[in-house]
Write a protein that holds these residues in place. Structure first.
Motif, PDB file in Angstrom:
ATOM      1  N   GLY A  37       0.951  -1.219  -0.058  1.00 25.07           N
ATOM      2  CA  GLY A  37       0.091   0.080   0.005  1.00 25.07           C
ATOM      3  C   GLY A  37       0.977   1.171  -0.067  1.00 25.07           C
ATOM      4  N   GLY A  40       4.277   0.649   2.290  1.00 25.23           N
ATOM      5  CA  GLY A  40       5.298  -0.335   1.619  1.00 25.23           C
ATOM      6  C   GLY A  40       5.875   0.213   0.225  1.00 25.23           C
ATOM      7  N   ALA A 140       4.157  -3.233   6.963  1.00 22.70           N
ATOM      8  CA  ALA A 140       3.188  -2.201   6.387  1.00 22.70           C
ATOM      9  C   ALA A 140       1.799  -2.711   5.927  1.00 22.70           C
TER      10      ALA A 140
END
Ligand code: FAD
Ligand code: MG
Ligand code: MG
Ligand code: MG
Ligand code: MG
Length: 553
Positions: A37, A40, A140
């Motif tokens: 996302g 990350g 993440a």
């Protein structure tokens, strides 16, 4: 170690503590990144991947530009336009980065492994599970929706978190209109089917309601003239106003605009139950219960913790929390080699009152047991880096310099000759820690944390030479140190429909109306992660301006 840094500093608590071996021949350290996302991908984009062996795990092989998800719900923007394949984003790094489309279901911090399950099926033995070990783990994983255990929500409400959710809403909206157009349905039933309820008056809920209203007045009235007067949109919000995270001016602008548009805003109501055709809510002031029939409900009222993160928190003793607690360098507390960024994490800022005697000693260069203004000024910058709340406090109290802060404790003595002892020093700083604020769960925070952490990883070797940073004042130049993460707020938009938006920009600057919508268009176009998605999004907008939205399923 903390002692070598002089205690106060705790810079050794930073990423550098376990910095990789700088020698060339050593095998590269393994970095595993969970999630693709905002956090990350921002980490991966900024990481010098040639230094590490990088593995990326995510059940979705794309990045989704979430701020445009509400636009997908009504077909203003196509889902394909807001996603970017992960493999494509890291095309140039592909020899150093391996991606696996899989879901991590367990983090084992003792063995330094993660357990994953393939998202695309199993091998010939019927086994889709595998294990990866890491030297550094970057968590993440984002957050999920929280229903606050409200009965019926999971079964009957739509959510707006993933791309699939937005597509489901889009289909659901059209379904309602087609259903209400069938001949054998009473008017009362039609009103029910065409009642769209948004639960949660935060930015996502408000933006969805605004999109829905635009779709209605700009496109659907022409296509479904017979039923246009039966449509109703309602926002249910438990607080007294919508958009509470914004400036009051924006909240009241939005409320007034919605009133003119005929969007009903029910504030001060908490939804307590959802059945297949009724939403039951309770007025918070007098406890009265009210049930309304609805056709479609979108729940955007809370964010929750993913099960895998919850399980990990239990393992490491972080119970009763919503998110993983990290130190100011984004490393998970009490956990070797594990970092957490984005919505699944919160930074717990160290309190200056916990370190007050160390800070005092550090400042007291001449060991006199008292501090002069000069001595305090000598460490003030470092203090503000380590404890940003000091700066925030002085700003919020309109204090120009540290002397003003100290004056409160020692009385109105002459600035230059001011001297404070430890008790007075404590007294001056006693309210400072109340300024500690958690960063919000936004893409902006997630992206900045990803970038910051990547920079730390890139600098790890250098920082090993001088990990304690500037607060190790005796002689240290403070060149290669990790400053703690600090969030920079660049402002926030709330699109309100009808080509109007509100924005809150740094420096208490608020802007509302049509020009702000154009600012929104340009900012969101520029924020796209690739030229491909930028072109797609802009052409979707253009298409919408010229031909309207597509109302087919
Ligand atoms: P995410 O972006 O959610 O990423 C989590 C990643 O982890 C995903 O790739 C997911 O596939 C992956 N994952 C999930 N489970 C697993 C697992 N078990 N194993 C491995 N991987 C897993 N923020 C703003 O700043 N501005 C906005 O305008 C804005 N609008 C928004 C609108 C909507 C509709 C939504 C839902 C959010 C919006 N946000 C906005 C918030 C923003 O999207 C989040 O704060 C941001 O996505 C957080 O980033 P993240 O990387 O922590 O999590
Ligand atoms: Mg992420
Ligand atoms: Mg995302
Ligand atoms: Mg966070
Ligand atoms: Mg002194």
């Amino acid at each position: 170690t903390a002692a070598s840094g002089g205690g106060l500093v705790a810079y050794a608590d930073s990423a550098a503590e376990s910095a990789p071996d700088p020698s060339q021949d050593a095998p590269r350290k393994k970095v595993v990144v969970l999630g693709t996302g905002w956090a990350g991908t921002s980490f991966l984009k900024n990481l010098d991947c040639s230094r590490y062996e990088v593995k990326v795990i995510s059940p979705r092989n794309y990045f989704a530009f979430t701020p445009l998800l509400p636009s997908v719900t009504c077909g203003t923007v196509e889902p394909r336009s807001i996603i970017e394949p992960v493999r494509r984003m890291f095309e140039k790094k592909n020899k150093d980065v391996t991606f696996c489309e899989a879901e991590c279901f367990k983090i084992d911090a003792n063995r330094k492994t993660v357990h994953c399950r393939s998202a695309v099926g199993t091998n010939l033995d019927g086994n889709g599970d595998f294990m990866l070990d890491y030297d550094y783990l970057v968590v993440a994983l984002g957050a999920t929706v929280s229903t606050f255990n409200t009965p019926g929500v999971l079964e009957h409400c739509c959510f707006l978190k993933e791309v699939e959710d937005a597509q489901k809403i889009r289909k659901g909206v059209i379904d309602c209109f087609e259903k209400a157009s069938l001949p054998n349905i009473s008017e009362e039933e039609k009103r029910k089917i065409l009642h769209f309820v948004v639960i949660g008056g935060g930015p996502t809920g408000v933006e969805f309601a605004a999109e829905m209203h635009d779709f209605l007045v700009e496109d659907l009235v022409k296509l479904y003239p017979a039923i246009q007067d039966l449509v109703k949109i309602t926002i249910i919000q438990s607080a007294e106003h919508i958009l509470t995270m914004f400036d009051e001016r924006i909240a009241s602008f939005a409320e007034q605009k919605f009133k003119r548009d005929g969007i009903e805003v029910c504030t001060g109501f908490r939804v307590i139950k959802v059945s297949d055709d009724l939403i039951t809510m309770k007025r918070k002031s007098d406890g009265e219960e009210l049930s309304v029939p609805y056709g479609m409900a979108v729940w955007s009222a809370g964010i929750g913790t993913r099960p895998v993160v919850m399980d990990f928190m239990q393992q490491i003793g972080q119970t009763n929390r919503r998110a993983l607690a990290t130190n100011e360098w984004l490393r998970v507390r009490e956990c070797e080699g594990v970092y957490a960024i984005g919505d699944c994490a919160t930074v717990s800022q160290r309190k200056i009152m916990d370190d007050i005697s160390t800070v005092f000693k550090m400042a007291d260069k001449d060991n006199s047991g008292t501090l002069t203004l000069k001595e305090i000024n000598g460490v003030l910058d470092d203090i503000c880096i380590r404890y940003p709340q000091v700066e925030l406090y002085m700003k919020s109290m309109h204090m120009l310099d540290i002397a003003d802060l100290i004056k409160g404790a020692v009385g109105d003595s002459h600035k230059e000759s001011m001297v404070v002892d430890i008790e007075e020093f404590k007294k001056a700083l006693r309210h400072v820690d109340s300024q500690v604020k958690n960063a919000p769960a936004t893409a902006q925070v997630a992206a900045q944390q990803g970038q910051y952490l990547a920079q730390c990883f890139n600098k790890m070797e250098k920082c090993r030479e001088e990990p304690e940073g500037p607060l190790r004042m005796a002689g240290g130049s403070g060149r290669h140190f990790f400053r703690p993460f600090r969030y920079k707020h660049f402002g926030q938009f709330a699109p309100l429909g009808g080509e109007q938006a509100a924005a809150e920009l740094p420096g208490d600057w608020v802007s509302m109306g049509h020009s702000t919508q154009w600012l929104w268009y340009s900012v969101y176009a520029s924020k796209q992660v690739s030229w491909r998605t930028r072109v797609l999004v802009v052409s979707d907008w253009t298409r919408r301006f010229i031909f309207g939205r597509d109302s087919s399923r």
